[in-house]
Write a protein that holds these residues in place. Structure first.
Motif, PDB file in Angstrom:
ATOM      1  N   ASP A   9       0.720  -1.238   0.062  1.00 38.25           N
ATOM      2  CA  ASP A   9       0.083   0.012   0.046  1.00 38.25           C
ATOM      3  C   ASP A   9       0.853   1.423  -0.218  1.00 38.25           C
ATOM      4  O   ASP A   9       1.190   1.894   1.265  1.00 38.25           O
ATOM      5  N   LEU A  17      -3.896   3.320  -2.289  1.00 38.30           N
ATOM      6  CA  LEU A  17      -4.967   2.466  -2.452  1.00 38.30           C
ATOM      7  C   LEU A  17      -6.371   3.064  -1.371  1.00 38.30           C
ATOM      8  O   LEU A  17      -6.195   3.177  -0.406  1.00 38.30           O
ATOM      9  N   ASP A  19      -9.864   2.039   0.333  1.00 40.70           N
ATOM     10  CA  ASP A  19     -10.419   0.825   1.261  1.00 40.70           C
ATOM     11  C   ASP A  19     -10.949  -0.241   0.278  1.00 40.70           C
ATOM     12  O   ASP A  19     -10.861  -1.350   0.577  1.00 40.70           O
ATOM     13  N   ARG A  21     -10.305  -0.784  -3.046  1.00 46.34           N
ATOM     14  CA  ARG A  21      -9.422  -1.611  -3.836  1.00 46.34           C
ATOM     15  C   ARG A  21      -8.530  -2.404  -2.818  1.00 46.34           C
ATOM     16  O   ARG A  21      -8.247  -3.659  -3.548  1.00 46.34           O
ATOM     17  N   LYS A  22      -8.399  -2.039  -1.716  1.00 44.62           N
ATOM     18  CA  LYS A  22      -7.480  -2.853  -0.818  1.00 44.62           C
ATOM     19  C   LYS A  22      -8.449  -4.229  -0.464  1.00 44.62           C
ATOM     20  O   LYS A  22      -7.637  -5.413  -0.658  1.00 44.62           O
ATOM     21  N   SER A  26      -7.306  -7.880  -1.712  1.00 42.16           N
ATOM     22  CA  SER A  26      -7.018  -8.795  -0.516  1.00 42.16           C
ATOM     23  C   SER A  26      -7.667 -10.018  -0.643  1.00 42.16           C
ATOM     24  O   SER A  26      -7.286 -11.167  -0.038  1.00 42.16           O
ATOM     25  N   ARG A  33      -5.021  -9.400   3.478  1.00 41.98           N
ATOM     26  CA  ARG A  33      -4.560  -8.132   3.083  1.00 41.98           C
ATOM     27  C   ARG A  33      -3.253  -7.478   2.285  1.00 41.98           C
ATOM     28  O   ARG A  33      -2.412  -8.496   2.066  1.00 41.98           O
ATOM     29  N   VAL A  34      -3.339  -6.420   2.039  1.00 46.15           N
ATOM     30  CA  VAL A  34      -2.177  -6.006   1.165  1.00 46.15           C
ATOM     31  C   VAL A  34      -1.021  -5.776   2.063  1.00 46.15           C
ATOM     32  O   VAL A  34      -1.365  -5.442   3.538  1.00 46.15           O
ATOM     33  N   THR A  36       2.268  -3.550   3.648  1.00 49.59           N
ATOM     34  CA  THR A  36       2.439  -2.380   4.420  1.00 49.59           C
ATOM     35  C   THR A  36       4.109  -1.812   4.036  1.00 49.59           C
ATOM     36  O   THR A  36       4.664  -2.801   4.012  1.00 49.59           O
TER      37      THR A  36
END
Length: 76
Positions: A9, A17, A19, A21-22, A26, A33-34, A36
């Motif tokens: 992200d 990104l 929320d 798109r994440k 995901s 999750r993507v 960090t």
């Protein structure tokens, strides 16, 4: 050594990104999750520490297996 991160992200992903798109990305990531910046920074911090002093010429794939960037971009 090198680090090959998966989806992280950051602005390099075409802007921060959303929320939505994440959540979409995901769905294909086993961790749900993507990544960090902190996830990648933790690996880099370890690789630069004395604890990793005997590790050389390795590539670390810093991603949760399952995410397909080409599939996500509609190219697969």
């Amino acid at each position: 050594n090198s680090v090959a991160p998966g989806p992280i992200d950051t602005d390099i992903m075409g802007g921060t990104l959303s929320d939505e798109r994440k959540a979409q990305m995901s769905e294909d990531i086993p961790l749900g999750r993507v990544g960090t910046v902190q996830d990648v920074a933790a690996l880099l911090t370890f690789l630069m520490s004395e604890d990793a002093g005997y590790i050389t010429a390795a590539t670390y794939v810093a991603r949760s297996e399952g995410y397909d960037l080409l599939k996500s971009a509609g190219r697969a």
